[in-house]
Structures are given as C-alpha cells and as structure tokens.
Design a protein around this motif. Sequence first.
Motif, mmCIF file in Angstrom:
data_model
loop_
_atom_site.group_PDB
_atom_site.id
_atom_site.type_symbol
_atom_site.label_atom_id
_atom_site.label_comp_id
_atom_site.label_asym_id
_atom_site.label_seq_id
_atom_site.Cartn_x
_atom_site.Cartn_y
_atom_site.Cartn_z
ATOM 1 N N ASP A 47 0.860 -1.340 -0.336
ATOM 2 C CA ASP A 47 -0.064 -0.267 0.531
ATOM 3 C C ASP A 47 1.196 1.652 0.258
ATOM 4 O OD1 ASP A 47 -2.299 -1.245 0.074
ATOM 5 O OD2 ASP A 47 -2.575 -1.473 2.242
ATOM 6 N N SER A 48 2.165 1.318 0.592
ATOM 7 C CA SER A 48 2.938 2.563 1.234
ATOM 8 C C SER A 48 3.342 2.600 -0.398
ATOM 9 C CB SER A 48 3.395 2.163 1.670
ATOM 10 O OG SER A 48 2.860 2.191 3.361
ATOM 11 N N LEU A 49 4.367 1.725 -0.931
ATOM 12 C CA LEU A 49 5.174 1.596 -2.479
ATOM 13 C C LEU A 49 3.926 2.167 -3.554
ATOM 14 C CD1 LEU A 49 6.621 -1.092 -2.301
ATOM 15 C CD2 LEU A 49 8.294 0.699 -1.876
ATOM 16 N N SER A 50 2.458 2.164 -3.932
ATOM 17 C CA SER A 50 2.023 2.159 -4.521
ATOM 18 C C SER A 50 1.215 3.416 -4.016
ATOM 19 C CB SER A 50 0.426 1.206 -4.028
ATOM 20 O OG SER A 50 0.877 -0.221 -4.869
ATOM 21 N N ASP A 51 1.474 4.345 -2.826
ATOM 22 C CA ASP A 51 0.434 5.632 -2.190
ATOM 23 C C ASP A 51 1.285 7.294 -3.043
ATOM 24 O OD1 ASP A 51 -1.063 8.283 -1.007
ATOM 25 O OD2 ASP A 51 -1.177 6.180 0.924
ATOM 26 N N HIS A 52 1.390 7.535 -4.301
ATOM 27 C CA HIS A 52 2.236 9.068 -4.175
ATOM 28 C C HIS A 52 1.665 9.400 -2.775
ATOM 29 C CE1 HIS A 52 0.770 8.264 -8.850
ATOM 30 N NE2 HIS A 52 1.962 7.288 -8.097
ATOM 31 N N THR A 53 0.871 9.649 -1.476
ATOM 32 C CA THR A 53 0.779 10.678 -0.967
ATOM 33 C C THR A 53 2.044 10.798 -0.240
ATOM 34 O OG1 THR A 53 -1.131 9.739 0.346
ATOM 35 C CG2 THR A 53 -1.415 10.668 -1.612
ATOM 36 N N VAL A 54 2.457 9.640 0.513
ATOM 37 C CA VAL A 54 3.840 9.302 0.997
ATOM 38 C C VAL A 54 5.431 9.108 0.013
ATOM 39 C CG1 VAL A 54 2.596 8.279 2.471
ATOM 40 C CG2 VAL A 54 3.550 6.898 1.457
ATOM 41 N N TRP A 55 4.995 9.379 -1.186
ATOM 42 C CA TRP A 55 6.617 8.830 -1.779
ATOM 43 C C TRP A 55 6.942 10.386 -1.650
ATOM 44 C CZ3 TRP A 55 6.017 7.327 -7.630
ATOM 45 C CH2 TRP A 55 5.202 5.521 -7.504
ATOM 46 N N PRO A 56 8.410 10.664 -1.267
ATOM 47 C CA PRO A 56 9.604 11.834 -1.535
ATOM 48 C C PRO A 56 9.014 12.954 -2.347
ATOM 49 C CG PRO A 56 10.158 9.924 -1.727
ATOM 50 C CD PRO A 56 9.334 9.177 -2.027
ATOM 51 N N GLU A 57 8.747 14.303 -1.984
ATOM 52 C CA GLU A 57 8.885 15.164 -2.962
ATOM 53 C C GLU A 57 9.422 15.265 -4.384
ATOM 54 O OE1 GLU A 57 8.512 20.240 -2.058
ATOM 55 O OE2 GLU A 57 8.798 18.805 -0.883
ATOM 56 N N GLY A 58 8.424 15.382 -4.718
ATOM 57 C CA GLY A 58 9.045 15.732 -6.735
ATOM 58 C C GLY A 58 9.103 13.789 -7.176
ATOM 59 N N ALA A 59 8.584 12.906 -6.508
ATOM 60 C CA ALA A 59 8.976 11.553 -6.421
ATOM 61 C C ALA A 59 7.681 10.726 -7.763
ATOM 62 C CB ALA A 59 8.991 10.436 -6.149
ATOM 63 N N VAL A 60 6.850 11.489 -7.368
ATOM 64 C CA VAL A 60 5.308 11.329 -8.510
ATOM 65 C C VAL A 60 5.926 12.140 -9.602
ATOM 66 C CG1 VAL A 60 2.792 11.790 -8.171
ATOM 67 C CG2 VAL A 60 3.999 11.622 -6.245
#
Length: 109
Positions: A47-60
């Motif tokens: 879930d965390s790997l798939s959740d853009h809201t917890v990705w580092p800034e700029g990663a999305v």
Amino acid sequence: MTRELGGRYTVTLDLHGVTGKAGLMDRVARALALPDWFGRNWDALVDSLSDHTVWPEGAVEQGLLIVVRGWRPYADAEPQEWRTAEDVFAEAVDRTPALTVVLALGGTS
C-alpha cells in the motif's frame, strides 16, 4: 540515499545486513521516509509503495525508481520471505506505473 537517475527520482534501498522481515521493513521505512503509521507488514508495504501521498517530494512527477542493493544474503537466508518481498514489489509496480523497483546485481560490499 536519493538522487536523480535517468530523469527519475531514485532511492537506494540498502539491505546489507538485513536478516529478516523486520529489518527489511525498517530499511524501507527509512529509505522512503515513510510515516510513523506505516504498519511494517506486507500489506502495508504494498500500500505504501503504491500510495503517491507518501512518496518523497518530486517522485510523483518524475517517477520513482527504487534500487535494491545487498539483497542476496537475505534472499539466501530467508528464501520464502524474500519471494514474498519480490511479490510485494511486483504488485506495487503493477498498481503504480510511475514506480520501478530494480534488484541490483553485483558484489556484497
């Protein structure tokens, strides 16, 4: 460690010295700076790997590349557990086209 590689936001997941699931979860949480509420279980990881809201800034915007290093000793010591980890990485990639996970080959140093 983070850096840009091929235009993608790159995170190195160093598994040197990891001997089990708890160590893997700690390393992932640290490498991706996951929130304190990260559950440290397989479902929470996918879930965390798939959740853009917890990705580092700029990663999305750039796409997230996770390079896994030092994984072979863990895979050799806990083959069944490692297969589950691989399945989790694959499911997260399937869910999230902006995510790529690669297993680095090479020395153990």
